[in-house]
Scaffold this active site. Structure first.
Site, PDB file in Angstrom:
ATOM      1  CE  LYS A 122      -5.216  -0.982   1.826  1.00  0.00           C
ATOM      2  NZ  LYS A 122      -5.095  -2.027   2.408  1.00  0.00           N
TER       3      LYS A 122
ATOM      4  CB  THR B  95      -0.817   0.027   1.204  1.00  0.00           C
ATOM      5  OG1 THR B  95      -1.843  -1.090   1.436  1.00  0.00           O
ATOM      6  CG2 THR B  95      -1.912   1.200   1.334  1.00  0.00           C
TER       7      THR B  95
ATOM      8  CE  LYS C 119       1.357   2.328   4.185  1.00  0.00           C
ATOM      9  NZ  LYS C 119       1.974   0.997   3.662  1.00  0.00           N
TER      10      LYS C 119
HETATM   11  P1  NAD Z   1       5.895  -5.859   7.195  1.00  0.00           P
HETATM   12  O1  NAD Z   1       6.658  -4.799   7.822  1.00  0.00           O
HETATM   13  O2  NAD Z   1       5.667  -7.026   8.147  1.00  0.00           O
HETATM   14  O3  NAD Z   1       6.940  -6.465   6.027  1.00  0.00           O
HETATM   15  C1  NAD Z   1       7.421  -5.587   5.008  1.00  0.00           C
HETATM   16  C2  NAD Z   1       8.778  -6.639   4.794  1.00  0.00           C
HETATM   17  O4  NAD Z   1       9.520  -5.786   3.806  1.00  0.00           O
HETATM   18  C3  NAD Z   1       9.763  -6.577   5.963  1.00  0.00           C
HETATM   19  O5  NAD Z   1       9.943  -7.977   6.029  1.00  0.00           O
HETATM   20  C4  NAD Z   1      11.055  -5.945   5.635  1.00  0.00           C
HETATM   21  O6  NAD Z   1      12.110  -6.437   6.092  1.00  0.00           O
HETATM   22  C5  NAD Z   1      10.859  -6.034   4.257  1.00  0.00           C
HETATM   23  N1  NAD Z   1      11.751  -4.920   3.442  1.00  0.00           N
HETATM   24  C6  NAD Z   1      11.764  -3.566   3.450  1.00  0.00           C
HETATM   25  N2  NAD Z   1      12.631  -3.020   2.690  1.00  0.00           N
HETATM   26  C7  NAD Z   1      13.074  -4.066   1.743  1.00  0.00           C
HETATM   27  C8  NAD Z   1      14.032  -4.006   0.707  1.00  0.00           C
HETATM   28  N3  NAD Z   1      14.579  -2.744   0.378  1.00  0.00           N
HETATM   29  N4  NAD Z   1      14.301  -5.165   0.281  1.00  0.00           N
HETATM   30  C9  NAD Z   1      13.763  -6.364   0.743  1.00  0.00           C
HETATM   31  N5  NAD Z   1      12.757  -6.352   1.539  1.00  0.00           N
HETATM   32  C10 NAD Z   1      12.346  -5.399   2.154  1.00  0.00           C
HETATM   33  O7  NAD Z   1       4.643  -5.369   6.682  1.00  0.00           O
HETATM   34  P2  NAD Z   1       3.276  -6.047   6.168  1.00  0.00           P
HETATM   35  O8  NAD Z   1       2.391  -6.124   7.055  1.00  0.00           O
HETATM   36  O9  NAD Z   1       3.590  -7.181   5.489  1.00  0.00           O
HETATM   37  O10 NAD Z   1       2.758  -4.860   5.204  1.00  0.00           O
HETATM   38  C11 NAD Z   1       3.454  -4.701   3.720  1.00  0.00           C
HETATM   39  C12 NAD Z   1       2.402  -3.946   2.978  1.00  0.00           C
HETATM   40  O11 NAD Z   1       1.258  -4.201   2.945  1.00  0.00           O
HETATM   41  C13 NAD Z   1       2.318  -2.645   3.586  1.00  0.00           C
HETATM   42  O12 NAD Z   1       2.300  -1.553   2.565  1.00  0.00           O
HETATM   43  C14 NAD Z   1       0.952  -2.528   4.317  1.00  0.00           C
HETATM   44  O13 NAD Z   1       0.631  -1.353   4.355  1.00  0.00           O
HETATM   45  C15 NAD Z   1       0.337  -3.441   3.590  1.00  0.00           C
HETATM   46  N6  NAD Z   1      -0.781  -4.234   4.042  1.00  0.00           N
HETATM   47  C16 NAD Z   1      -0.996  -4.787   5.498  1.00  0.00           C
HETATM   48  C17 NAD Z   1      -1.886  -5.318   5.889  1.00  0.00           C
HETATM   49  C18 NAD Z   1      -1.659  -6.023   7.339  1.00  0.00           C
HETATM   50  O14 NAD Z   1      -2.638  -6.487   7.608  1.00  0.00           O
HETATM   51  N7  NAD Z   1      -0.518  -6.193   7.588  1.00  0.00           N
HETATM   52  C19 NAD Z   1      -3.196  -5.454   5.178  1.00  0.00           C
HETATM   53  C20 NAD Z   1      -3.052  -4.726   4.004  1.00  0.00           C
HETATM   54  C21 NAD Z   1      -2.085  -4.121   3.404  1.00  0.00           C
END
Ligand code: NAD
Length: 295
Positions: A171, A96, A246
């Site tokens: 979204k 997102t 966010k």
């Molecule tokens: P998270 O922080 O658990 O996972 C993100 C991952 O990206 C981490 O493991 C981090 O180490 C990795 N990362 C960051 N920079 C990187 C890079 N340069 N190279 C490789 N890996 C890298 O976050 P999440 O909860 O999995 O959410 C991910 C996305 O999905 C976000 O944009 C969030 O807004 C969206 N989202 C999350 C949810 C939820 O319920 N968690 C629901 C809908 C949407």
């Protein structure tokens, strides 16, 4: 069987990658966190040291990263996905992020001869694990058709919203409605308390009247009327305050960039900011009712 590079193996990314693996594909994972890499390896993913290295071998690249700057860096760096992937590779960014970043990265990818979609999700970690996410997808018809079989392994509702960036637009517009409506419902329950109107009575009346909305009938912010709502489990998320904040900030950023007037969206963002700053960022977003109750 396709070779898929999956970049970002966090709370959402790893379960999504597992569903692609279970669908019979070869999945190469990349993350910066050693703990997340270990979990990915234990789940059967191959690992690569950088996004570019994984993309070099891939037919499809999926990214699930925290925010716009991460996505711009992973795709746009000199040794990033766009520079290294074979021409014609399909990219799906399910993070997102802000609409402007989504459109900029897609334009960069297409200029280099790749196909790219913005495809943010709703459904949370439960939906990611179960493969029942909703995908809101922006990009060309051709890229969408090519992505369908992969998205179907990770999600249940897959909607083509329009051209590049419209997945992100859908979204944040949806979540702006949600943030505002949750505050509206919370204010109504706080007022009802002060006026001596029982909560269950307000629910019974409004849930079948013109005040009806999802924040009331599926996710009621006070305990009692909807037994499955987070209010009945001390506001454990669910969908956390900081995640709502966010998305509301992304909506404000997009509104400023596009010249749209969203005064209630701005007010909702300010209220969630205050509530988060008071130490409530990890609670479910429906806990905003406590603020309206003066608690
Ligand atoms: P998270 O922080 O658990 O996972 C993100 C991952 O990206 C981490 O493991 C981090 O180490 C990795 N990362 C960051 N920079 C990187 C890079 N340069 N190279 C490789 N890996 C890298 O976050 P999440 O909860 O999995 O959410 C991910 C996305 O999905 C976000 O944009 C969030 O807004 C969206 N989202 C999350 C949810 C939820 O319920 N968690 C629901 C809908 C949407």
């Amino acid at each position: 069987m396709a070779t898929i590079a999956f970049i970002g193996l966090g709370n959402m990314g790893l379960p999504m990658a597992k569903n692609l693996l279970a669908g019979g594909h070869r999945v190469i994972g990349v993350d910066l966190s050693p703990a997340n890499l270990a979990a990915a390896q234990a789940a059967g993913l191959e690992l690569a040291p950088t996004a570019g290295a994984a993309a070099a071998e891939a037919d499809l690249v999926v990214t699930m990263l925290p925010a716009g700057p991460h996505v711009r860096a992973v795709y746009g760096a000199a040794d990033g996905v766009i520079a290294i992937a074979r021409p014609g590779t399909l990219f799906i960014d399910s993070s997102t992020i802000d609409v402007d970043s989504a459109r900029a990265v897609i334009a960069q990818a297409e200029a280099a001869g790749h196909m790219m979609l913005d495809a943010p999700v709703s459904g949370g970690t439960g939906g990611a694990a179960a493969g029942t996410l909703t995908f809101m997808v922006g990009g060309s018809e051709t890229a969408f058709a090519k992505a369908q079989p992969y998205l179907a392994l990770m999600g249940k509702n897959i909607v083509h919203a329009g051209g590049p960036g419209t997945g992100q637009a859908a979204k944040i517009c949806n979540n702006m409605i949600l943030g505002i409506s949750m505050i509206a419902v919370s204010e109504a329950f706080a007022l009802a308390d002060k006026l001596g109107l029982e909560r269950q009575k307000l629910f019974d009346i409004s849930s079948t009247s013109s005040g009806q909305c999802w924040s009331l009938t599926s996710y009621c912010p006070v305990p009692g009327p909807v037994p499955t709502s987070p209010a009945n489990r001390d506001y454990q998320p669910g969908f956390a305050v900081d995640m709502m904040l966010k998305d509301l900030k992304l909506a404000q950023q997009a509104a400023a960039s596009a010249g749209a007037a969203t005064p209630l969206g701005a007010q909702a963002a300010a209220l969630y900011q205050l509530f988060s700053a008071a130490g409530n960022g990890g609670m479910d977003f429906s806990a905003i009712v406590k603020m309206m109750q003066g608690k």
